[in-house]
Design a protein around this motif. Structure first.
Motif, mmCIF file in Angstrom:
data_model
loop_
_atom_site.group_PDB
_atom_site.id
_atom_site.type_symbol
_atom_site.label_atom_id
_atom_site.label_comp_id
_atom_site.label_asym_id
_atom_site.label_seq_id
_atom_site.Cartn_x
_atom_site.Cartn_y
_atom_site.Cartn_z
ATOM 1 N N UNK A 1 14.040 -13.298 -8.851
ATOM 2 C CA UNK A 1 13.282 -14.306 -9.590
ATOM 3 C C UNK A 1 13.515 -14.102 -11.088
ATOM 4 N N UNK A 2 13.683 -15.190 -11.829
ATOM 5 C CA UNK A 2 13.922 -15.055 -13.272
ATOM 6 C C UNK A 2 12.677 -14.537 -14.004
ATOM 7 N N UNK A 3 12.929 -13.816 -15.104
ATOM 8 C CA UNK A 3 11.838 -13.265 -15.921
ATOM 9 C C UNK A 3 11.120 -14.357 -16.708
ATOM 10 N N UNK B 1 19.921 -19.286 -17.636
ATOM 11 C CA UNK B 1 21.152 -18.485 -17.547
ATOM 12 C C UNK B 1 21.617 -18.371 -16.096
ATOM 13 N N UNK B 2 20.659 -18.225 -15.169
ATOM 14 C CA UNK B 2 21.023 -18.138 -13.753
ATOM 15 C C UNK B 2 21.680 -19.436 -13.280
ATOM 16 N N UNK C 1 14.108 -16.996 -6.124
ATOM 17 C CA UNK C 1 15.354 -16.255 -6.296
ATOM 18 C C UNK C 1 16.444 -17.198 -6.779
ATOM 19 N N UNK C 2 17.183 -16.764 -7.794
ATOM 20 C CA UNK C 2 18.265 -17.586 -8.322
ATOM 21 C C UNK C 2 17.793 -18.748 -9.167
ATOM 22 N N UNK C 3 16.492 -18.854 -9.405
ATOM 23 C CA UNK C 3 15.891 -19.881 -10.262
ATOM 24 C C UNK C 3 15.956 -21.294 -9.682
ATOM 25 N N UNK D 1 12.526 -10.899 2.265
ATOM 26 C CA UNK D 1 13.048 -10.865 0.903
ATOM 27 C C UNK D 1 14.286 -11.742 0.840
ATOM 28 N N UNK D 2 14.322 -12.623 -0.139
ATOM 29 C CA UNK D 2 15.453 -13.527 -0.319
ATOM 30 C C UNK D 2 16.119 -13.246 -1.656
#
Length: 185
Positions: free
Chosen positions: A80-82, A89-90, A146-148, A68-69
């Motif tokens: 992960x972004x929605x 935004x991220x 993760x983090x986009x 998992x990152x």
């Protein structure tokens, strides 16, 4: 020993294959926890263990690797972004600042022996305006990262420098994984 990667991440598959590890993939159905009250390394390791356990329960003869990152900034885990608005935004939040990327790993060996560990990398972003974010999104899909962002996909547009392992930011600290696999249980 049979090895299973409990992840659908193409980056993790690529990194493990490049390291010469022979493995199969079974995507874990486990749900990740995103609780900012849990310390970063513990949260990543716990999520990795949940993923590995979900696959190991029906593959007791294999070493199962869960990972998992998370991107961590201002005491907040960014998964992960929605959607694209969330991704934008991220990147706005990360722009011109430093953050930590943590990848937690859990290997469950035959017989139920569990090895959990993590790696941390500091990532320093360039200042980002809307034009730069749009340019990055034209070249890379942020929705499954993760983090986009993916450092390996046009990362030079957004990343100034890193302190730590590049492969950890991609999603798997390969040298540590291989070391644990070789050591066995």
């Amino acid at each position: 020993m049979k090895i299973i990667l409990a992840s659908g991440s193409p980056r993790r598959r690529e990194l493990l294959a490049e390291a010469g590890v022979l493995f199969e993939v079974i995507v874990s159905p486990a749900e990740e926890i995103h609780d900012a009250s849990i310390p970063l390394s513990e949260l990543c390791e716990k999520n990795a263990e949940l993923k590995a356990e979900a696959v190991a329960v029906s593959n007791a003869d294999a070493a199962v690797i869960g990972a998992d990152t998370l991107v961590w900034i201002d005491g907040e885990p960014l998964g992960k972004p929605k959607d694209m608005d969330d991704a934008r935004a991220m990147l706005r939040k990360l722009g011109g600042r430093s953050h930590t990327v943590c990848t937690g790993v859990c290997v469950i060996f035959p017989g139920g022996v569990v090895r959990r560990f993590h790696d941390l990398t500091a990532v320093h972003f360039l200042p980002l305006d809307e034009a730069r974010i749009s340019e990055y999104f034209e070249k890379a899909n942020p929705l499954d990262k993760a983090g986009a962002y993916g450092i390996q996909e046009s990362g030079e547009l957004i990343v100034d420098r890193i302190e730590g392992a590049f492969d950890n930011v991609m999603g798997l600290p390969v040298a540590k994984v291989v070391e644990v696999l070789k050591a066995g249980f």
